[in-house]
Scaffold this active site. Structure first.
Site, short mmCIF file in Angstrom:
data_model
loop_
_atom_site.label_atom_id
_atom_site.label_comp_id
_atom_site.label_asym_id
_atom_site.label_seq_id
_atom_site.Cartn_x
_atom_site.Cartn_y
_atom_site.Cartn_z
N ASN A 189 0.86 -1.19 0.00
CA ASN A 189 0.00 0.00 0.00
C ASN A 189 0.88 1.23 0.00
OD1 ASN A 189 -2.42 1.56 0.24
ND2 ASN A 189 -2.02 1.79 2.44
N HIS A 220 0.80 5.12 1.45
CA HIS A 220 0.06 5.90 2.44
C HIS A 220 0.67 7.31 2.51
CE1 HIS A 220 -2.39 6.56 5.98
NE2 HIS A 220 -1.35 7.14 6.54
C1 GRF Z 1 -3.15 8.68 -2.39
O1 GRF Z 1 -2.99 9.84 -1.61
C2 GRF Z 1 -2.59 7.51 -1.63
O2 GRF Z 1 -1.53 7.82 -0.81
C3 GRF Z 1 -3.76 7.08 -0.78
O3 GRF Z 1 -4.89 7.29 -1.60
C4 GRF Z 1 -4.61 8.30 -2.56
C5 GRF Z 1 -4.90 7.71 -3.90
O4 GRF Z 1 -4.85 8.67 -4.92
N1 GRF Z 1 -3.62 5.72 -0.33
P1 GRF Z 1 -4.90 8.21 -6.43
O5 GRF Z 1 -6.24 7.51 -6.66
O6 GRF Z 1 -3.76 7.30 -6.68
O7 GRF Z 1 -4.82 9.48 -7.23
#
Ligand code: GRF
Length: 187
Positions: free
Chosen positions: A106, A108
């Site tokens: 993941n 984050h």
């Molecule tokens: C990102 O900020 C990521 O860190 C978090 O969710 C968001 C996803 O954004 N887990 P995207 O859909 O990749 O633009």
């Protein structure tokens, strides 16, 4: 057919900017499937535009274990060996985490272990942090708590707000995630 660590499924629920970065910088891994729990996730369009296979199933109303079991079958059909969550807004069921133990990543938007969960930038700003960033980690049953694989620090400057901070961190995410994923599938 045998799973291959280099065959990655990206799980998405939203806009898909990290998915786009993973597609554009795919080297050392192959995106075998883009899967979503939202039929109308804009990220699915990102995948389709890149000619990637997609799987989508609306999760509302379906028991999570059942949803995850159906998802697992699709991942197995595509010989997926690694799963990259990229804005996947559904908690994974314990049987799913067990089935894919150590194979789910993941990204984050904080410097874990600080600011697990949601609204990370608002919380970092409210705490007066001068440094934030993003983390790629392995997913376990405990939210945002698995082994940390890679991090990028991002400075919070005077005048930064949630919008500017999230934009800066997102840029860092787009560099970090493809590199961390490539390193992970080769380890
Ligand atoms: C990102 O900020 C990521 O860190 C978090 O969710 C968001 C996803 O954004 N887990 P995207 O859909 O990749 O633009």
């Amino acid at each position: 057919m045998k799973a291959d660590p280099g065959r990655v499924a990206v799980l998405v629920s939203g806009r898909g900017s990290n998915l786009k970065a993973l597609i554009d910088q795919a080297s050392g891994y192959e995106i075998a499937l883009v899967a979503s729990n939202k039929l109308l996730a804009p990220a699915l369009e990102v995948a389709r535009s890149a000619g990637l296979p997609t799987w989508a199933f609306e999760s509302g109303g379906v028991p999570r274990d059942e949803f995850d079991a159906i998802l697992t079958r699709s991942l197995e059909d595509h010989r997926v060996g690694t799963i990259a969550l990229a804005g996947y807004m559904q908690i994974l069921s314990p049987p799913f985490v067990e089935r894919w133990r150590g194979r789910i990543l993941n990204i984050h938007p904080s410097l874990l272990p600080k600011y697990r969960g949601l609204n990370t930038h608002a919380r970092a700003l409210a705490a007066g942090e001068e440094l934030t960033g993003c983390t790629v980690h392995i997913v376990t049953e405990e939210l945002d708590s698995g082994e940390i694989l890679a991090q990028t620090e991002v400075a919070i400057e005077a005048g930064d707000d949630v919008a500017t901070t999230s934009q800066k961190v997102l840029m860092a995410e787009h560099d970090l995630y493809p590199a961390a994923l490539a390193a992970f599938v080769q380890r």
